[in-house]
Design a protein around this motif. Structure first.
Motif, short mmCIF file in Angstrom:
data_model
loop_
_atom_site.label_atom_id
_atom_site.label_comp_id
_atom_site.label_asym_id
_atom_site.label_seq_id
_atom_site.Cartn_x
_atom_site.Cartn_y
_atom_site.Cartn_z
N UNK A 98 0.79 -1.22 0.00
CA UNK A 98 0.00 0.00 0.00
C UNK A 98 0.83 1.27 0.00
N UNK A 99 0.22 2.35 -0.46
CA UNK A 99 0.80 3.68 -0.34
C UNK A 99 1.61 4.14 -1.53
N UNK A 100 1.98 3.25 -2.44
CA UNK A 100 2.83 3.68 -3.54
C UNK A 100 2.03 4.47 -4.57
N UNK A 101 2.70 5.44 -5.17
CA UNK A 101 2.04 6.24 -6.21
C UNK A 101 2.86 6.35 -7.48
N UNK A 102 4.06 5.87 -7.48
CA UNK A 102 4.78 5.77 -8.74
C UNK A 102 5.98 4.86 -8.62
N UNK A 139 7.98 5.22 -5.07
CA UNK A 139 7.69 6.25 -4.07
C UNK A 139 6.32 6.02 -3.47
N UNK A 140 6.22 6.20 -2.15
CA UNK A 140 4.94 5.99 -1.48
C UNK A 140 4.74 7.05 -0.40
N UNK A 141 3.50 7.23 -0.05
CA UNK A 141 3.17 8.04 1.11
C UNK A 141 3.34 7.15 2.33
N UNK A 142 4.23 7.53 3.22
CA UNK A 142 4.55 6.70 4.37
C UNK A 142 3.35 6.55 5.28
N UNK A 143 3.01 5.30 5.65
CA UNK A 143 1.89 5.04 6.55
C UNK A 143 2.44 4.59 7.89
N UNK A 190 13.11 8.28 4.12
CA UNK A 190 11.84 8.86 4.53
C UNK A 190 12.03 10.35 4.70
N UNK A 191 11.11 11.12 4.13
CA UNK A 191 11.20 12.57 4.21
C UNK A 191 10.01 13.13 4.96
N UNK A 192 10.30 13.99 5.92
CA UNK A 192 9.24 14.65 6.69
C UNK A 192 9.47 16.14 6.57
N UNK A 193 8.47 16.85 6.08
CA UNK A 193 8.64 18.30 5.91
C UNK A 193 7.43 19.01 6.49
N UNK A 197 3.64 16.07 3.11
CA UNK A 197 3.19 14.73 3.46
C UNK A 197 4.42 13.85 3.64
N UNK A 198 4.46 13.09 4.71
CA UNK A 198 5.61 12.19 4.93
C UNK A 198 5.68 11.20 3.79
#
Lengths: 217, 160
Positions: A98-102, A139-143, A190-193, A197-198
């Motif tokens: 889950x979470x991947x977008x590309x 790349x994914x949105x980290x859950x 992992x990037x947090x800004x 969005x993480x």
């Protein structure tokens, strides 16, 4: 003209191991290769790198080879319908991560300059292909540390043994186009800004062949 | 002065002639479908031949080489588009049949006018050095092939 929309993509990775128990398989055209009949199941299975021909038993015929990346076997002398059983827990069950977008898949071939003397005249360089390798970035949105709530292992727990990832362009209902290959995790960042969005970037390093498959194989 | 727009361009592939110093005449069959752009770069090695006593560097031309990039809307599974003929060189299980150990001959048309006998085309054997398949939400799946020329690059202009 055919286009494949990006949002229909998926990444599928192993979550457990099992044995085949009379799994229906079907012949690919007139070849000796047999794949899992049900396409949705086929797209969520692979064999472990340690699997060997002796781990598998067809209902008829003789196994002459296996292709672990796509969970297929080569059988001669089989009589349809054919089923496949296995032992030693060498079949990997896989789930959508889950979470991947590309994702980007890169296949590169080492070319060696083999230009030789020409004796005169304009000369262009010539090359010989040597070794092919592949890698991927997804790349994914980290859950959380896990891929999804259903995935048993986290990326970092998978360990050093290469495992199969299916890079799926379209699901079973849409022809099941996919690239499949063994790989290892090369890097996770992992990037947090603030105000963002993480996000997480995962880099895969291919191990061996990358294969392309459709609903027909 | 003639101007060629992007819509005039095409790419075709054929089996290499086997003689890398004299590629086969380009054929307009086996067009590669769904190509959005192509680029061609030709390089010449520049050899420094400056000798003692010279004030300015002097150079001679050496070996030639060429590379090309092809970007397409991905559909390798449709063999009528001939994308598999390129991808066959780096991905297993494709059905491409044109590639040999020397690669495929790629014909890059700047002016392709079907049936009118008018062609402006660069051609030569090439190996796929890299394939990038990209799938992103909000876009279509694309593929980019980075090709390395293997032997001579030819050019032919026919018709008017």
């Amino acid at each position: 003209m055919s286009v494949f929309y990006g949002y229909r993509g998926m990444l599928v990775a192993p979550t457990g191991v099992t044995n085949f128990a009379s799994e229906p398989i079907q012949q690919v055209g007139s070849t000796d290769e047999y794949v899992i009949t049900d396409l949705s199941t086929r797209m969520t299975r692979s064999f472990l790198l340690s699997a060997t021909e002796s781990d598998f038993t067809p209902s008829s015929g003789t196994i002459t080879g296996i292709t672990p990346e796509v969970a297929s076997v080569n059988i001669t002398g089989a009589t349809a319908p054919v089923t496949l059983s296995s032992t030693n827990l060498v079949v990997a069950t896989m789930q959508v991560i889950g979470g991947f977008h590309d994702w980007e898949l890169t296949i590169e071939e080492n070319l060696v300059d083999t230009t030789t003397f020409s004796g005169g005249g304009r000369v262009y360089r010539q090359f010989t292909p040597v070794v092919t390798g592949w890698s991927a970035v997804a790349r994914r949105f980290w859950v959380d540390e896990r891929f999804t709530v259903d995935v048993a292992s986290t990326m970092q727990e998978i360990g050093d043994a290469p495992f199969v990832v299916h890079f799926i362009l379209s699901n079973a209902a849409l022809e099941g186009y996919r690239y499949s290959g063994f790989c290892t995790i090369e890097d996770v960042s992992i990037d947090e800004m603030v105000g963002g969005v993480t996000s997480e970037v995962v880099r895969f390093r291919g191990y061996g062949t990358i294969r392309f498959r459709t609903k027909d194989n | 002065m003639a101007v060629y727009t992007g819509t005039d361009g095409r790419i075709a592939v054929q089996a290499p002639s086997g003689d890398l110093t004299s590629p086969s005449a380009p054929s307009a069959t086996n067009l590669v479908g769904q190509v959005t752009d192509w680029s061609l770069s030709v390089q010449k090695d520049i050899l420094d031949v400056t000798a003692l006593g010279k004030t300015y560097r002097e150079h001679k031309g050496g070996l030639l080489s060429w590379t090309a990039e092809v970007t397409a809307i991905w559909d390798v599974a449709d063999t009528s588009l001939n994308q598999d003929e390129l991808e066959e060189m780096v991905v297993s299980d494709h059905g491409g049949t044109l590639a040999t150990g020397d690669g495929v001959q790629i014909n890059l048309y700047t002016d392709y006018t079907s049936g009118a006998g008018s062609r402006q085309v660069y051609y030569g054997a090439a190996l796929v050095e890299r394939a990038d398949i990209v799938q992103r939400i909000g876009s279509t799946v694309t593929v980019r092939y980075s090709l390395r020329g293997n032997g001579k690059l030819g050019f032919t202009s026919t018709g008017s």
